[in-house]
Design a protein around this motif. Structure first.
Motif, PDB file in Angstrom:
ATOM      1  N   ALA A 104       0.840  -1.207   0.000  1.00  0.00           N
ATOM      2  CA  ALA A 104       0.000   0.000   0.000  1.00  0.00           C
ATOM      3  C   ALA A 104       0.871   1.251   0.000  1.00  0.00           C
ATOM      4  CB  ALA A 104      -0.933  -0.013   1.213  1.00  0.00           C
ATOM      5  N   ALA A 105       1.936   1.222   0.786  1.00  0.00           N
ATOM      6  CA  ALA A 105       2.837   2.388   0.828  1.00  0.00           C
ATOM      7  C   ALA A 105       3.515   2.584  -0.526  1.00  0.00           C
ATOM      8  CB  ALA A 105       3.883   2.203   1.929  1.00  0.00           C
ATOM      9  N   ALA A 106       3.843   1.495  -1.201  1.00  0.00           N
ATOM     10  CA  ALA A 106       4.469   1.602  -2.524  1.00  0.00           C
ATOM     11  C   ALA A 106       3.481   2.159  -3.541  1.00  0.00           C
ATOM     12  CB  ALA A 106       4.992   0.233  -2.961  1.00  0.00           C
ATOM     13  N   VAL A 107       2.220   1.760  -3.447  1.00  0.00           N
ATOM     14  CA  VAL A 107       1.197   2.305  -4.348  1.00  0.00           C
ATOM     15  C   VAL A 107       1.065   3.817  -4.109  1.00  0.00           C
ATOM     16  CG1 VAL A 107      -1.264   2.314  -4.907  1.00  0.00           C
ATOM     17  CG2 VAL A 107      -0.081   0.129  -4.564  1.00  0.00           C
ATOM     18  N   PRO A 134      -5.273  -9.760  -1.635  1.00  0.00           N
ATOM     19  CA  PRO A 134      -6.095  -8.738  -2.295  1.00  0.00           C
ATOM     20  C   PRO A 134      -7.010  -7.992  -1.314  1.00  0.00           C
ATOM     21  CG  PRO A 134      -6.034 -10.732  -3.618  1.00  0.00           C
ATOM     22  CD  PRO A 134      -5.357 -11.065  -2.316  1.00  0.00           C
ATOM     23  N   THR A 135      -7.669  -8.740  -0.447  1.00  0.00           N
ATOM     24  CA  THR A 135      -8.567  -8.112   0.522  1.00  0.00           C
ATOM     25  C   THR A 135      -7.781  -7.229   1.488  1.00  0.00           C
ATOM     26  OG1 THR A 135     -10.092  -9.971   0.391  1.00  0.00           O
ATOM     27  CG2 THR A 135     -10.247  -8.590   2.354  1.00  0.00           C
ATOM     28  N   ALA A 136      -6.639  -7.731   1.966  1.00  0.00           N
ATOM     29  CA  ALA A 136      -5.846  -6.962   2.926  1.00  0.00           C
ATOM     30  C   ALA A 136      -5.301  -5.682   2.289  1.00  0.00           C
ATOM     31  CB  ALA A 136      -4.692  -7.830   3.453  1.00  0.00           C
ATOM     32  N   LEU A 137      -4.924  -5.772   1.018  1.00  0.00           N
ATOM     33  CA  LEU A 137      -4.378  -4.589   0.339  1.00  0.00           C
ATOM     34  C   LEU A 137      -5.474  -3.553   0.078  1.00  0.00           C
ATOM     35  CD1 LEU A 137      -2.078  -3.066  -0.987  1.00  0.00           C
ATOM     36  CD2 LEU A 137      -2.343  -4.488  -3.030  1.00  0.00           C
ATOM     37  N   ALA A 138      -6.639  -4.009  -0.348  1.00  0.00           N
ATOM     38  CA  ALA A 138      -7.753  -3.074  -0.564  1.00  0.00           C
ATOM     39  C   ALA A 138      -8.095  -2.361   0.745  1.00  0.00           C
ATOM     40  CB  ALA A 138      -8.975  -3.809  -1.106  1.00  0.00           C
ATOM     41  N   ALA A 139      -8.076  -3.112   1.850  1.00  0.00           N
ATOM     42  CA  ALA A 139      -8.389  -2.525   3.156  1.00  0.00           C
ATOM     43  C   ALA A 139      -7.323  -1.488   3.531  1.00  0.00           C
ATOM     44  CB  ALA A 139      -8.496  -3.615   4.217  1.00  0.00           C
ATOM     45  N   GLN A 140      -6.065  -1.818   3.315  1.00  0.00           N
ATOM     46  CA  GLN A 140      -4.977  -0.880   3.622  1.00  0.00           C
ATOM     47  C   GLN A 140      -5.098   0.398   2.795  1.00  0.00           C
ATOM     48  OE1 GLN A 140      -2.391  -0.316   5.533  1.00  0.00           O
ATOM     49  NE2 GLN A 140      -2.548  -2.145   6.798  1.00  0.00           N
ATOM     50  N   LEU A 141      -5.444   0.230   1.531  1.00  0.00           N
ATOM     51  CA  LEU A 141      -5.557   1.396   0.647  1.00  0.00           C
ATOM     52  C   LEU A 141      -6.889   2.114   0.841  1.00  0.00           C
ATOM     53  CD1 LEU A 141      -4.069  -0.142  -2.628  1.00  0.00           C
ATOM     54  CD2 LEU A 141      -3.092   1.774  -1.331  1.00  0.00           C
ATOM     55  N   ASP A 142      -7.805   1.451   1.549  1.00  0.00           N
ATOM     56  CA  ASP A 142      -9.144   1.987   1.768  1.00  0.00           C
ATOM     57  C   ASP A 142      -9.847   2.281   0.443  1.00  0.00           C
ATOM     58  OD1 ASP A 142     -11.244   2.641   3.364  1.00  0.00           O
ATOM     59  OD2 ASP A 142     -10.614   4.707   3.721  1.00  0.00           O
ATOM     60  N   ASP A 212      12.221   4.756   2.218  1.00  0.00           N
ATOM     61  CA  ASP A 212      11.806   5.515   1.030  1.00  0.00           C
ATOM     62  C   ASP A 212      10.287   5.667   0.955  1.00  0.00           C
ATOM     63  OD1 ASP A 212      14.412   5.745   0.133  1.00  0.00           O
ATOM     64  OD2 ASP A 212      14.327   3.905  -1.064  1.00  0.00           O
ATOM     65  N   ILE A 213       9.575   4.631   1.413  1.00  0.00           N
ATOM     66  CA  ILE A 213       8.113   4.683   1.282  1.00  0.00           C
ATOM     67  C   ILE A 213       7.437   4.973   2.624  1.00  0.00           C
ATOM     68  CG2 ILE A 213       7.971   3.262  -0.809  1.00  0.00           C
ATOM     69  CD1 ILE A 213       7.321   0.851   0.938  1.00  0.00           C
ATOM     70  N   GLY A 214       8.238   5.281   3.625  1.00  0.00           N
ATOM     71  CA  GLY A 214       7.673   5.738   4.900  1.00  0.00           C
ATOM     72  C   GLY A 214       6.990   4.653   5.717  1.00  0.00           C
ATOM     73  N   VAL A 215       7.517   3.429   5.665  1.00  0.00           N
ATOM     74  CA  VAL A 215       6.940   2.361   6.492  1.00  0.00           C
ATOM     75  C   VAL A 215       7.854   2.117   7.693  1.00  0.00           C
ATOM     76  CG1 VAL A 215       6.359  -0.101   6.585  1.00  0.00           C
ATOM     77  CG2 VAL A 215       5.745   1.244   4.574  1.00  0.00           C
ATOM     78  N   ASP A 216       7.242   2.078   8.862  1.00  0.00           N
ATOM     79  CA  ASP A 216       7.960   1.822  10.108  1.00  0.00           C
ATOM     80  C   ASP A 216       8.401   0.353  10.131  1.00  0.00           C
ATOM     81  OD1 ASP A 216       8.797   1.390  12.672  1.00  0.00           O
ATOM     82  OD2 ASP A 216       6.972   2.157  13.640  1.00  0.00           O
TER      83      ASP A 216
END
Lengths: 264, 319
Positions: A104-107, A134-142, A212-216
């Motif tokens: 999600a951060a990369a997107v 797919p479901t987890a990524l859609a949820a992360q991206l809202d 680079d993508i701001g993920v902890d």
């Protein structure tokens, strides 16, 4: 419109797959792009090709160690425009939620160049086969999730899919941006031709770290995983296997075997 | 038996409970106190009674109708009904895996799908799975306080509780989220007679070697009271509908007996059936990879071998 395709580096199905320290063994020698992600790449390319020249760009993203770059290289060979490889030691051992967070951060990083209309994924990775990403990524991206698409159409900012569940066939629509996972029924993936393979060589791969993508770093990797593989052992081969050649009584032998085993 | 509450999401169709629900309730009883969660229309009395027989002390009902088809909505409903459960069991399907994923995100739970079993060890749920086309056995610990496990059919033997509970029906009201997706059309898939493929104890599957004629495969399935499966080749040819496809991207089956007729045994197919109890294969090609995993193999022509086997099995049945 920007279309992002997620691709995963997995052990080749034909290779001897195994576990090392609780995670799937992945090496450059027998690793490849997840076969079901070819359908996702194909769906993205077909969509791009259906639009006027220059209207859509396709990005492939992968997450994983240095070897995982092979997955986005394969996507470049198939014809995607840009390749992104999120590579960071801290990602190792992530569960599906950690992986979704990184993707999600990369997107969002890609969105800095302009809006992403669609994220397309395969229906499952042939190593884990969980179908949860797919479901987890859609949820992360809202954003909307249109999963298990066996057809995909996009018109007037709306994506429409058909989804074949065991009990019913559904038609589902959502406004863009949306995440779509496609099944292996959705299309027939193209083969890379010589021209595409040569062209892919000169295309750069953007490598990004978690910083680079701001993920902890604490939110991903084995430490953040909600599950831990504590034992993994190869299944012993089936013993006492019998094989007969039919010489006129093969069917009778088969029936006897089932009866003796109490299966008939 | 502990006081741990284990919520079981009931799989049902037209108010008929799917057999794997009873398997999940049996598994739930070995871990804690089972409660059943029912979504859709109100359950009929006989369904409530059946859930009680398998140990459900409560049936928590979410009368949300067709909105249960939305994974995110179903997840919110399940969260409302199972807030006190340390473990939520669902029957592993594409839809329940999506529901489980949303529920895990909403509740910080750990999730394992396609499980073959689960138990509680030192207060943590541990899950058994076979992976890589059933070539590896894996045990996974869920580190979170809340666990969600999606169980494969036929991995626990369903047995009624020693003392049947009279399940109390509890209506649950859930605040349902707005969804971005609109389900515009739902066309039910006509269900064939008999046991659904994913739940069947016996599966007889036909592939390329049938040349499109499933008569013998169906007859053998019939005499063994099994369901009919197919390889990708056969469904791609249009010989039989996609719902019959056994494999990594189709239905994963774990029956007690799997009979592969004219199926070469490509790795994608094996991934969907290799965990079956006993595997029998009939194939004209002595080098077909299916023989590598078959407990009993016959090298021969389906049109010779199957009729003879069917006759012998019929004679045995008539005893």
């Amino acid at each position: 419109m920007r279309i992002v395709v997620t691709v995963k580096f997995v052990p080749d199905l034909q290779s001897q797959r195994s576990f090392t320290d609780g995670t799937v063994t992945r090496t450059a020698d027998d690793g490849t792009m997840n076969e079901l992600d070819e359908n996702a790449v194909e769906a993205a390319l077909q969509l791009k090709e259906s639009l006027p020249e220059g209207e859509a760009e396709v990005y492939a993203i992968t997450v994983g160690g240095p070897d995982a770059v092979a997955a986005v290289r394969k996507a470049l060979q198939l014809g995607v425009d840009h390749a992104v490889h999120v590579c960071d030691e801290a990602i190792a051992g992530s569960d599906v939620f950690g992986t979704a967070r990184v993707l999600a951060a990369a997107v969002r990083q890609i969105e800095k160049d302009g809006p992403v209309g669609l994220v397309i994924t395969g229906m499952a990775a042939l190593d884990g086969l969980t179908s949860m990403l797919p479901t987890a990524l859609a949820a992360q991206l809202d954003i909307a999730q249109l999963t298990l698409a066996s057809t995909l159409a996009v018109a007037d900012g709306v994506a429409t899919i058909e989804r074949h569940l065991p009990d019913a066939h559904e038609t589902v629509t959502a406004k863009l941006p949306a995440l779509v996972s496609v099944t292996d029924e959705a299309n027939k993936p193209r083969y890379p031709n010589f021209k595409l393979i040569m062209a892919a060589r000169s295309k750069p791969v953007t490598t990004l770290s978690l910083a680079d993508i701001g993920v902890d770093r604490a939110q991903v990797g084995a430490m953040a995983s909600r599950t831990t593989v504590i034992e993994a052992s190869p299944q012993p081969p089936r013993e006492n296997r019998l094989k007969v050649t039919d010489t006129g009584d093969g069917g009778t032998h088969l029936a006897q075997f089932l009866i003796e085993r109490g299966l008939a | 038996m502990t006081d741990t509450i284990v919520a079981v999401l009931v799989e049902h169709r037209n108010h008929e409970i799917a057999q794997p629900t009873f398997e999940a309730l049996t598994l739930a009883r070995s871990i804690g106190r089972p409660v059943a969660v029912w979504m859709g229309q109100e359950p009929p009395a006989d369904a409530v009674a059946a859930l009680g027989e398998f140990g459900a002390q409560e049936v928590r009902v979410l009368a949300i109708g067709e909105r249960a088809r939305h994974p995110k909505t179903a997840s919110a409903a399940l969260a409302a009904a199972a807030g006190d459960a340390a473990l939520v069991l669902v029957v592993s399907t594409f839809l329940t895996k999506e529901i489980a994923t949303h529920l895990a995100i909403a509740t910080d739970a750990g999730v394992v799908v396609d499980a073959a079993g689960a138990d509680m060890v030192d207060g943590r749920v541990e899950v058994r799975q076979t992976v890589f086309g059933a070539t590896w056995n894996v045990r996974t610990r869920i580190n979170a306080d809340r666990a969600i496990v999606a169980v494969l059919p036929n991995t626990t033997k369903a047995t009624p509780a020693d003392t049947a509970a009279v399940a109390e029906v509890v209506d649950v009201v859930a605040a349902l989220p707005d969804v971005r997706e609109s389900i515009d059309a739902v066309v039910p898939v006509a269900r064939e007679e008999g046991v659904p493929l994913s739940e069947a104890a016996v599966v007889v599957a036909g592939g390329r070697g049938t040349n499109g004629d499933y008569t013998l495969v169906r007859e053998l399935a019939d005499v063994l009271s099994g369901a009919v499966g197919a390889s990708r080749d056969a469904t791609d040819e249009g010989w039989i509908s996609h719902e019959h496809m056994v494999g990594q991207t189709g239905v994963t089956v774990t029956p007690a007996l799997y009979v592969a007729c004219g199926i070469s045994g490509a790795v994608h197919h094996r991934g969907g059936m290799q965990a079956s109890g006993t595997i029998v294969a009939v194939n004209i090609d002595p080098d077909a990879p299916i023989f590598e995993i078959a407990d009993f193999g016959v090298v021969g022509d389906l049109n010779d071998v199957l009729p003879q086997a069917i006759d012998a099995l019929r004679a045995h049945r008539q005893g």
